[in-house]
Design a protein around this motif. Structure first.
Motif, PDB file in Angstrom:
ATOM      1  N   ASN A  46      43.484  45.189  35.340  1.00 37.82           N
ATOM      2  CA  ASN A  46      43.592  43.776  35.609  1.00 37.82           C
ATOM      3  C   ASN A  46      43.595  43.662  37.123  1.00 37.82           C
ATOM      4  O   ASN A  46      44.601  43.936  37.748  1.00 37.82           O
ATOM      5  CB  ASN A  46      44.926  43.319  35.002  1.00 37.82           C
ATOM      6  CG  ASN A  46      45.047  41.834  34.938  1.00 37.82           C
ATOM      7  OD1 ASN A  46      44.131  41.117  35.313  1.00 37.82           O
ATOM      8  ND2 ASN A  46      46.180  41.375  34.466  1.00 37.82           N
ATOM      9  N   GLY A  47      42.435  43.377  37.713  1.00 34.96           N
ATOM     10  CA  GLY A  47      42.375  43.295  39.164  1.00 34.96           C
ATOM     11  C   GLY A  47      41.193  44.060  39.701  1.00 34.96           C
ATOM     12  O   GLY A  47      40.448  44.666  38.936  1.00 34.96           O
ATOM     13  N   LEU A  48      41.036  44.038  41.010  1.00 37.26           N
ATOM     14  CA  LEU A  48      39.859  44.647  41.627  1.00 37.26           C
ATOM     15  C   LEU A  48      40.189  46.008  42.220  1.00 37.26           C
ATOM     16  O   LEU A  48      41.130  46.141  42.994  1.00 37.26           O
ATOM     17  CB  LEU A  48      39.356  43.758  42.765  1.00 37.26           C
ATOM     18  CG  LEU A  48      38.281  42.730  42.458  1.00 37.26           C
ATOM     19  CD1 LEU A  48      37.857  42.046  43.747  1.00 37.26           C
ATOM     20  CD2 LEU A  48      37.079  43.346  41.766  1.00 37.26           C
ATOM     21  N   LEU A  49      39.392  47.015  41.854  1.00 38.83           N
ATOM     22  CA  LEU A  49      39.546  48.342  42.431  1.00 38.83           C
ATOM     23  C   LEU A  49      38.162  48.914  42.689  1.00 38.83           C
ATOM     24  O   LEU A  49      37.255  48.733  41.877  1.00 38.83           O
ATOM     25  CB  LEU A  49      40.281  49.280  41.460  1.00 38.83           C
ATOM     26  CG  LEU A  49      41.771  49.091  41.202  1.00 38.83           C
ATOM     27  CD1 LEU A  49      42.238  50.119  40.178  1.00 38.83           C
ATOM     28  CD2 LEU A  49      42.585  49.204  42.473  1.00 38.83           C
ATOM     29  N   THR A  50      38.009  49.627  43.808  1.00 41.19           N
ATOM     30  CA  THR A  50      36.779  50.382  43.989  1.00 41.19           C
ATOM     31  C   THR A  50      36.885  51.617  43.111  1.00 41.19           C
ATOM     32  O   THR A  50      37.967  51.935  42.607  1.00 41.19           O
ATOM     33  CB  THR A  50      36.603  50.839  45.447  1.00 41.19           C
ATOM     34  OG1 THR A  50      37.655  51.761  45.734  1.00 41.19           O
ATOM     35  CG2 THR A  50      36.688  49.666  46.411  1.00 41.19           C
ATOM     36  N   GLU A  70      28.920  43.138  41.216  1.00 39.40           N
ATOM     37  CA  GLU A  70      27.636  43.647  41.715  1.00 39.40           C
ATOM     38  C   GLU A  70      27.820  44.693  42.805  1.00 39.40           C
ATOM     39  O   GLU A  70      26.893  45.388  43.179  1.00 39.40           O
ATOM     40  CB  GLU A  70      26.758  42.484  42.200  1.00 39.40           C
ATOM     41  CG  GLU A  70      27.221  41.771  43.470  1.00 39.40           C
ATOM     42  CD  GLU A  70      28.512  40.973  43.293  1.00 39.40           C
ATOM     43  OE1 GLU A  70      28.885  40.678  42.134  1.00 39.40           O
ATOM     44  OE2 GLU A  70      29.152  40.655  44.314  1.00 39.40           O
ATOM     45  N   GLN A  71      29.082  44.825  43.320  1.00 40.17           N
ATOM     46  CA  GLN A  71      29.352  45.887  44.298  1.00 40.17           C
ATOM     47  C   GLN A  71      29.957  47.115  43.627  1.00 40.17           C
ATOM     48  O   GLN A  71      30.578  47.957  44.292  1.00 40.17           O
ATOM     49  CB  GLN A  71      30.299  45.362  45.385  1.00 40.17           C
ATOM     50  CG  GLN A  71      29.703  44.236  46.195  1.00 40.17           C
ATOM     51  CD  GLN A  71      30.766  43.483  46.991  1.00 40.17           C
ATOM     52  OE1 GLN A  71      31.751  44.060  47.409  1.00 40.17           O
ATOM     53  NE2 GLN A  71      30.552  42.194  47.175  1.00 40.17           N
ATOM     54  N   ASN A  72      29.831  47.177  42.327  1.00 41.47           N
ATOM     55  CA  ASN A  72      30.387  48.274  41.528  1.00 41.47           C
ATOM     56  C   ASN A  72      31.903  48.380  41.631  1.00 41.47           C
ATOM     57  O   ASN A  72      32.464  49.459  41.452  1.00 41.47           O
ATOM     58  CB  ASN A  72      29.762  49.611  41.919  1.00 41.47           C
ATOM     59  CG  ASN A  72      28.330  49.697  41.446  1.00 41.47           C
ATOM     60  OD1 ASN A  72      27.945  48.976  40.522  1.00 41.47           O
ATOM     61  ND2 ASN A  72      27.550  50.548  42.084  1.00 41.47           N
ATOM     62  N   ARG A  73      32.555  47.268  41.945  1.00 42.12           N
ATOM     63  CA  ARG A  73      34.018  47.292  41.899  1.00 42.12           C
ATOM     64  C   ARG A  73      34.439  47.029  40.462  1.00 42.12           C
ATOM     65  O   ARG A  73      33.825  46.218  39.756  1.00 42.12           O
ATOM     66  CB  ARG A  73      34.599  46.225  42.828  1.00 42.12           C
ATOM     67  CG  ARG A  73      34.436  46.569  44.297  1.00 42.12           C
ATOM     68  CD  ARG A  73      35.072  45.531  45.172  1.00 42.12           C
ATOM     69  NE  ARG A  73      34.470  44.215  44.931  1.00 42.12           N
ATOM     70  CZ  ARG A  73      34.758  43.140  45.660  1.00 42.12           C
ATOM     71  NH1 ARG A  73      35.638  43.214  46.631  1.00 42.12           N
ATOM     72  NH2 ARG A  73      34.183  41.979  45.391  1.00 42.12           N
ATOM     73  N   LEU A  74      35.515  47.698  40.053  1.00 39.93           N
ATOM     74  CA  LEU A  74      36.016  47.506  38.699  1.00 39.93           C
ATOM     75  C   LEU A  74      36.914  46.285  38.684  1.00 39.93           C
ATOM     76  O   LEU A  74      37.800  46.169  39.532  1.00 39.93           O
ATOM     77  CB  LEU A  74      36.814  48.738  38.274  1.00 39.93           C
ATOM     78  CG  LEU A  74      35.992  50.022  38.253  1.00 39.93           C
ATOM     79  CD1 LEU A  74      36.809  51.192  38.757  1.00 39.93           C
ATOM     80  CD2 LEU A  74      35.496  50.266  36.852  1.00 39.93           C
TER      81      LEU A  74
END
Lengths: 243, 263, 235
Positions: free
Chosen positions: A192-196, B225-229
């Motif tokens: 739940n959230g943004l991760l690289t 689109e930047q392949n971030r999850l």
């Protein structure tokens, strides 16, 4: 020293954890888990007859799981009717436990798991999975292993373990994970959230490390519970002797 | 449940083929069924899209209304995602309030859209703490042949891309509607979701219904689109961490293809 | 020679018990070359077979078992009994009314009412049908007086003891009749309420300490101290 968190912990440090087993008399199995300010209580009933009967499966047990938050568990009173979140988490918790179970052993029965959050301070679903696994073991339900659960997350650009309520509410990402002790498999995984991708790898490894520590505490709890002679009876006998 | 029993030989065949890197319908492991996207089918909605992945068909309608903001985000618009497993879509769907499957579907799509920050929620504020725009995304499952997560996520972002707002001005905390052509919502990101199935030791994407019911485990990954999850949901079963990392790689490869289909 | 009990190790679900050329007996599973426990219990070995004597869990009916059931419902032609198992047990009227059951003449509730405790034997049971009981046999039927206690079915062997040593000890020290249902109900009938209560307490002690070595000695001490205590009070 490295980064210190609002409660003074290091990024890879769990909150203080307490576990107890067999805390309820009527349930076939029960457990209580405290993780920081989060307090959860779990009861397991079954395997037992399924009502309504048409839900029963001739191939094995069905699992019914309810995750529920007490109205007083949160800062503002929570409406006791099950929310969308609670219904989703009930399913997610069930699916975190099912891979550890041998359902084919008890056809036409149900195993009912009731998880109540008494106080919510972040990481309630994980604490519930940890407690459910203990309660299932306590109920004598055959398991492939214990399921231990813990979240990692990203708060103030830092990847950290076991988020508390403040961190949880302000986090950039939350990654609850559950881990099956014997196979090392992941049985709960949500993000739940943004991760690289790199952050995700780091967070998942950290969460798994936390799960292993929680597993050690689960096992210790079982050991202490089963190695201690019945307290009540012993004290009674003790009193008798001291007279 | 019993209506959807998969023949044992089909189940065994699916697992056996997966072990050899093949699929029962002849697809490659990382190949989606044919995807079709139609936009603007529902004129009464502010935006709409129908997505089919193979025979799975999902219709999404977007409506924008005004309402109150959430107390913890008083100056941001609100996103509301709801999913209906409409009884016409499958013999196993029953009328009634959304069950746990429908709620999970809505919440996973919601997380993907919300966490990717595809909408500029700050732009949807009218009067902080009082009035904001509420974006309703209603997912309508019309034909259920597996992989509802990906179809619903794709239809939702497609419908948001199709969504137009009537020209308006905000004055003294009120909306003034103006004459003129509606203009599209400003989307910042394009999240898509990729569902990965584990069977016979192999991983593959876009499980059909009979595959879904035969496989060992399911994992849905939403990526921008930047392949971030931006969202992950494990379904039934379990994965090793290597399998999870491999799934992320697969999702990376496949997500571009899905995003292409949006153009 | 080490006794078998001392070799038994307390294990928990997922604990590794053995590695190598073994096969998985009850309450264990094999993964790759390893045998793991699936339940809380005592790990044991019988040749190449590894198994776990479970300390927790419900009763799984077996044909031929003597069980004690509680009547929970009365139908037109049968009673339903709770036997502390995942499955509800059935006792057919035809089993009780030996000269042939006639619904016009015979009333089921005259024989066993709701709440009655019945000593019975499991006559039939498989994966597809609920267990069927019979009361045809010596001593089987309704239990009217005395006291009822519960014990985890897995711990019944400890309640009985080696060659009946534990149950004999209990009977001799307290003078009570003790009937054990394999499903975990124990019926106690003694000369006094106090004697019955003592057996009851002893069962709870066995329940709690079954897996801790030295049980027989502790039980002997416990019973003697208690019996002495009650004699002192009488004086």
């Amino acid at each position: 020293m490295g980064y210190r968190r609002i409660d003074g912990r290091a990024p890879d440090e769990l909150r203080p954890i307490k576990m107890a087993l067999g805390v309820l008399d009527k349930a076939d199995g029960s457990a209580y888990v405290e993780q920081g300010g989060t307090k959860v209580l779990v009861a397991v009933y079954g395997p037992r007859e399924v009502h309504p009967r048409h839900l029963a499966s001739p191939e094995g047990s069905i699992i019914r799981c309810r995750y529920h938050m007490a109205p007083f568990s949160t800062q503002e009173r929570k409406n006791p009717a099950p929310s969308r979140r609670e219904i989703e988490l009930s399913k997610v918790i069930r699916q975190a436990l099912t891979p550890a179970m041998f359902l084919e052993l008890y056809p036409r029965t149900t195993i009912d798991i009731f998880a109540e959050v008494l106080q919510a301070d972040g990481g309630t679903r994980c604490a519930c999975v940890t407690a459910c696994s203990l309660a299932l073991a306590d109920a004598g339900i055959p398991l492939k292993g214990l399921v231990a659960s813990c979240a990692a997350g990203k708060y103030q650009d830092q990847i950290m373990l076991d988020l508390n309520d403040v961190e949880d509410k302000g986090c950039q990402a939350d990654l609850p994970v559950a881990w099956l002790s014997t196979t090392g498999e992941i049985t709960l995984l949500q993000l739940n959230g943004l991760l690289t991708e790199d952050e995700f790898r780091e967070a998942l490894s950290l969460a798994l490390k936390g799960c292993r520590q929680i597993y050690e505490i689960q096992r210790e709890t079982l050991m202490n519970y089963y190695m201690a002679p019945a307290k009540e009876l012993v004290s009674e006998v003790g009193q008798e002797g001291s007279k | 449940m019993s209506i959807n029993v998969i023949p044992q030989i089909t189940r065994e065949r699916i697992l056996e083929l997966a072990g050899k890197g093949r699929r029962i319908d002849g697809r490659f492991l990382y190949q989606y069924r044919p995807i079709r996207i139609e936009r603007g089918l529902i004129k009464k909605a502010d935006g709409s899209a129908q997505v089919s992945i193979g025979s799975t068909k999902v219709l999404v309608g977007v409506k924008i209304e005004t309402g109150e903001p959430f107390p913890d985000t008083p100056d941001q618009g609100v996103l509301m995602v709801n999913a209906e497993l409409v009884p016409l879509a499958s013999p196993v769907f029953e009328p009634g309030p959304p069950n746990e499957d429908a709620l999970e579907l809505a919440r996973v799509v919601d997380r993907g859209l919300r966490e990717s920050k595809c909408l500029r929620f700050e732009d949807l504020c009218i009067n902080p703490g009082r009035k904001v725009f509420v974006v309703f995304v209603d997912i309508y499952v019309l034909d259920y042949d597996g992989n509802l997560f990906d179809a619903s996520a794709l239809a939702s972002i497609a419908a948001l891309m199709d969504t137009k707002m009537k020209p308006h001005r905000i004055e003294a905390g009120e909306v003034l509607w103006l004459e003129g052509e509606p203009s599209p919502l400003n989307l910042q990101h394009y999240p898509v979701s990729i569902t990965i199935a584990k069977a016979g030791g192999a991983l593959f994407v876009d499980p059909s219904l009979e595959e879904e019911q035969s496989v060992d485990a399911l994992l849905t990954i939403t990526m921008d689109e930047q392949n971030r999850l931006c969202a992950i949901q494990k379904g039934p079963g379990s994965f090793t961490s290597e399998e999870v990392f491999k799934s992320v790689q697969i999702a990376k490869e496949v997500s571009n293809y899905l995003r292409e289909s949006l153009k | 020679m080490a006794t078998q009990q001392e070799e038994r190790k307390l294990v928990f679900p997922g604990d590794l018990i053995a590695e190598g050329d073994y096969f998985a007996g009850e309450n264990t599973f094999k993964r790759e070359n390893r045998i793991y426990a699936t339940r809380i219990g005592l790990a044991s070995k019988d040749g190449r077979r590894i198994f776990v004597i479970a300390l927790r869990g419900t009763y799984e009916p077996k044909v031929g078992d003597t069980v004690i059931g509680k009547v929970i419902d009365i139908g037109f032609t049968n009673w339903t009994l709770d036997i502390l198992s995942p499955y509800i047990a059935i006792l057919n009227a035809s089993d009780v009314f030996r000269r042939g059951f006639d619904p016009h003449r015979d009333s089921l509730s005259d024989v066993f009412g709701i709440g009655d405790i019945v000593l019975a034997e499991v006559a039939q049971f498989d994966r597809t049908r609920d267990p069927l009981l019979t009361v045809r046999g010596p001593g089987l039927g309704k239990l009217t007086k005395g006291r009822l206690e519960r014990i985890t079915p897995a711990k019944i062997p400890r309640l009985i003891g080696k060659k009946g040593s534990m149950i004999t000890l209990l009977k001799n020290e307290t003078g009570c009749q003790i009937t054990i249902g394999k499903n975990g109900y124990v019926h106690i009938l003694g000369k006094s309420r106090e004697a019955e209560e003592l057996v009851s307490l002893a069962i709870r002690k066995i329940e709690a300490e079954a897996h801790i070595p030295g049980l027989t000695n502790r039980m002997t001490e416990f019973l003697r101290a208690r019996m002495k205590g009650s004699e002192d009070k009488e004086r």
